[in-house]
Design a protein around this motif. Sequence first.
Motif: not given
Length: 274
Positions: A62-70, A84-97
């Motif tokens: 999904h939007i990658g919050t659990d992925t980033l936590s791991l 695709g829209p969920a992955l765009e958010i996940a990529r943006r979150l990972a890059a920002s973090a």
Amino acid sequence: MTEYLAVNRANWDERAPAHAASADYGYERFLADPRHLSGVVTFDRPLLGDIEGLRGVHLQCHIGTDTLSLSRLGARMTGLDFSGPALEIARRLAASAGAEIGYHESDVYSAADVLGAGEFDLVYTGIGALCWLPDIARWGQVVGTLLRPGGRLFIRDMHPMLGTLDETQALLTPRYPYYEQAEALVFDLPGTYVDTDVSFQSNVTHEWNHGLAEIVTSLLDAGLTLTKLAEHDSVPWNALPGQMVVDPATEEWRLAKDPQRLAASFTIEAVKRK
């Protein structure tokens, strides 16, 4: 059969931005606090154990919050989702973090074709994932293919007993099949499981329940050995509105009255045989 992918993808594509904007996912907290973990991974952590240095893949991320936590727990993570829209958010979150996480757009059943066989020490699947898959035996084979020998699956998901209940009834009434059926359960429901004022257009979903033994057997048949099995009286969303209360400490929901009556979620760990 592939109709379910298009129907469900439209539903998730539309809801991804609302999820990212909601307080429930805590998107901004990940940016403000480099130590912040999702409530789901925080709950999983005692059973998940040390994942430092493991190469992991999060299926249906999904939007990658659990992925980033791991990733913050030390795993070298990859995420996979069909939206695709969920992955765009996940990529943006990972890059920002500042996290190095590779994301891939694919349905679960094509995961090994996209990511390769035997590449991962850890396959992680979070809560609310299996109900979107029509064939649990095929899912087990995908997990077994992705893992290297000695690698492990970790999954926490909705308990199939909860999946049988009719949330519209005051009494806890089984209405839906416990066991996997060939035909999907088709729902047409507005809204989503987070607080939002957004009105959605794509409201139809195709879903399946899978019995606990069916899930375990799918993994055994794929060459894995069961190493942990736990059942919990809570889930991280209000699955039975009007009958559940939230624990502020864990952000988990359980029955307000006699929660021991219901197994609401389960955890499984299984290791691929060498």
